[in-house]
Structures are given as C-alpha cells and as structure tokens.
Design an enzyme around this catalytic site. Sequence first.
Site, PDB file in Angstrom:
ATOM      1  N   LYS A  36       0.813  -1.227   0.000  1.00  0.00           N
ATOM      2  CA  LYS A  36       0.000   0.000   0.000  1.00  0.00           C
ATOM      3  C   LYS A  36       0.841   1.269   0.000  1.00  0.00           C
ATOM      4  CE  LYS A  36      -0.621  -0.008   5.044  1.00  0.00           C
ATOM      5  NZ  LYS A  36      -1.600  -0.018   6.150  1.00  0.00           N
ATOM      6  N   ARG A 129      -7.958  -2.115  17.025  1.00  0.00           N
ATOM      7  CA  ARG A 129      -8.326  -1.793  15.660  1.00  0.00           C
ATOM      8  C   ARG A 129      -9.283  -2.901  15.241  1.00  0.00           C
ATOM      9  NH1 ARG A 129      -4.076  -0.827  10.741  1.00  0.00           N
ATOM     10  NH2 ARG A 129      -4.488  -3.056  10.478  1.00  0.00           N
TER      11      ARG A 129
END
Length: 331
Positions: A36, A129
């Site tokens: 990414k 998360r």
Amino acid sequence: MGYPKIIVNLKKIKHNAFIINKKCNDYGISVMGITKSFLADPIITQILVDSGIEFIGDSRIENLKKIEHIKIPKVLIRIPMISEAKDVVLLSDISLNSEIKTIEALNSSSKLHNKIHKIILMIEMGDFREGILFNEIENILEKIKTLKHIDLIGVGTNFTCYGGIIPDGNKLKKFSEIVSFIENKLQKNLKIISGGNSSSLHLLGKVDFGKVNNLRIGEAIVLGQETAFGQKVKGCFQDTFILQAEIIELKLKENSLRAILALGKQDVDYEALIPLDSSIKVIGASSDHLIIDLSNSTTIYDIGDIINFRMGYFSLLRGMTSPYIKKELIY
C-alpha cells in the site's frame, strides 16, 4: 522530469525484501509483502515477488486490481466493505475479516461467481483496531461453518498500528492459545497464522512465536526499519525512497537563513521528512510550502537547488499517493 520527485531504488528494495524474507523463513515464518505504501506499483510489486515473498497484501481493491496479472496469492488486508464484496471475491484470493455480515456478503458473491473465497479471521489482542473478541469466537465460527463458499484458512491479529500495543512473547503465547482453541472448535489445522506486522520482526530469535507462521511486512521492506521501536533492520537499506524538492525562495528571516520548497502538507507528512544534509532543519509547512532552516549548513544553496530527504512511513504513503509528486524508478 521536474520536481517534487520521489526516486525509488528498486535494487535496494529487492535487497531489503530478500533479507527480511530469508530472516523470517529461517524461523518458519512466511512473509506477506504489503504494497500500500507504493500503491501496489506493478514494477515494485514484482520486485517483492522476485525476492521470494509468498503473499502480497494491500488495503485497497483498486491497488490489487493493478497487479491482478502477477501470479501470487493476493490478500485484502483491510476488512472489506459489504459494498465491494464482488470486487473482493474477483480480485483477491484471501481477505481479512471480523464481521459476520461482511463474510456472509462475500459468501453470496462467491456463490454468484462460482468461487470459494478464503478468509483470515482477525482476533482482537489489545490494539483496538480490527478483530473479534474472544467471547464472539464460538458464535462466529458456527455461522462460518454454514457458508459453503467461504473457506476459513487462517487467523490473524494486529499490533502497534492503532493502540500502540507492542508484541512480546506473552502476547504471542496468548494469541497461539486462542488459535489452538479455534482449531479445536473447527477440528482442523489452519494454514495461515498471521501474528502481526513489522513490529514483530525484532522478536525473531528472541521469543517463541508459538503457532504464528506469517507476518505482514510493509515498512521494514520499504524503509528498512521495524515499527515497534523504529530500529534499523540489520543489513537493510533505509534510503530506498528519496524525496527531492526545489527551493523557490531563499531569504534571511528571524535571524536565520530560510528556504521555501515547492512542497506542502497536501503532498507529504512534513514531520516525517529527514534531510540528507543533516544540518538542515525542517521548520514547518503549509498546504503547498515547506519551510526549512539552512543556517547551519556548510553547503551554499541557491534558488532552484534541490533538497533531498529520506521519508518516514506516513510521509512515504502520502508522497506516493500525491499526483503532484513525480516518481522515478531506478535500478
């Protein structure tokens, strides 16, 4: 080519990927190379594949689409949106998941396209998360068992990304115990036990990784440093991506020699820029201007000169995403 510009050193990235892949493999751990930070650029991604990395992971379907021609298992590492279920099934081989509604949507899409979609179930281990809680496990496993087009092939967890939870031997042991609990409920061994990211690298050879057999590695490959303490990975390069920006103003202000560069917050995280001329100090930035102090530099700079920076991870992410920063790949 013009400026600002990021110079990408493919040879150094391949070196880092090879070193880290070997280090992990020596301890029985496969690497999922995370793409990414460079938007899964096909050339850079192929460099990772050529280094021997077993999986490629990215957080965005748009990036995986750019590399669908590369023959390697591709993993969507951000838990999917229900609205993208079709693309997830068609463009990724595996996805990380924590919501049964989403998994059911993936099952429906897989059935429609006559496919079996593989998933890794994420477990919450304190980073707060993504991840299911321990008391949810049995219920979600029972529901997954009924989905004919979903193959639960692994379990994963996350450290350091949000809550700042640094992995250690005790946390890996607890995670391995949860994996054993899940495998016992499923009556099968899972193929992928993904025990974290670049923040787990520093533990190799120091603690027992238990059932963990995979790490999701991004920053350590692209910047040559682990993320638990920000230490350099032995044998790896840190100057793989170099940002170049041009001086557009040079004046004495507030008793210091200050330069303005044609670069700003819209392009990079200026707090994560490291000038290669260590005497230069980054003062601040606005949306389109970066202000630096040249007072202590022994180099004489002028308008139009170029300043070089190494980049921290979030500066790299933003810089590679910015359409205003040119990219030059070198070998």
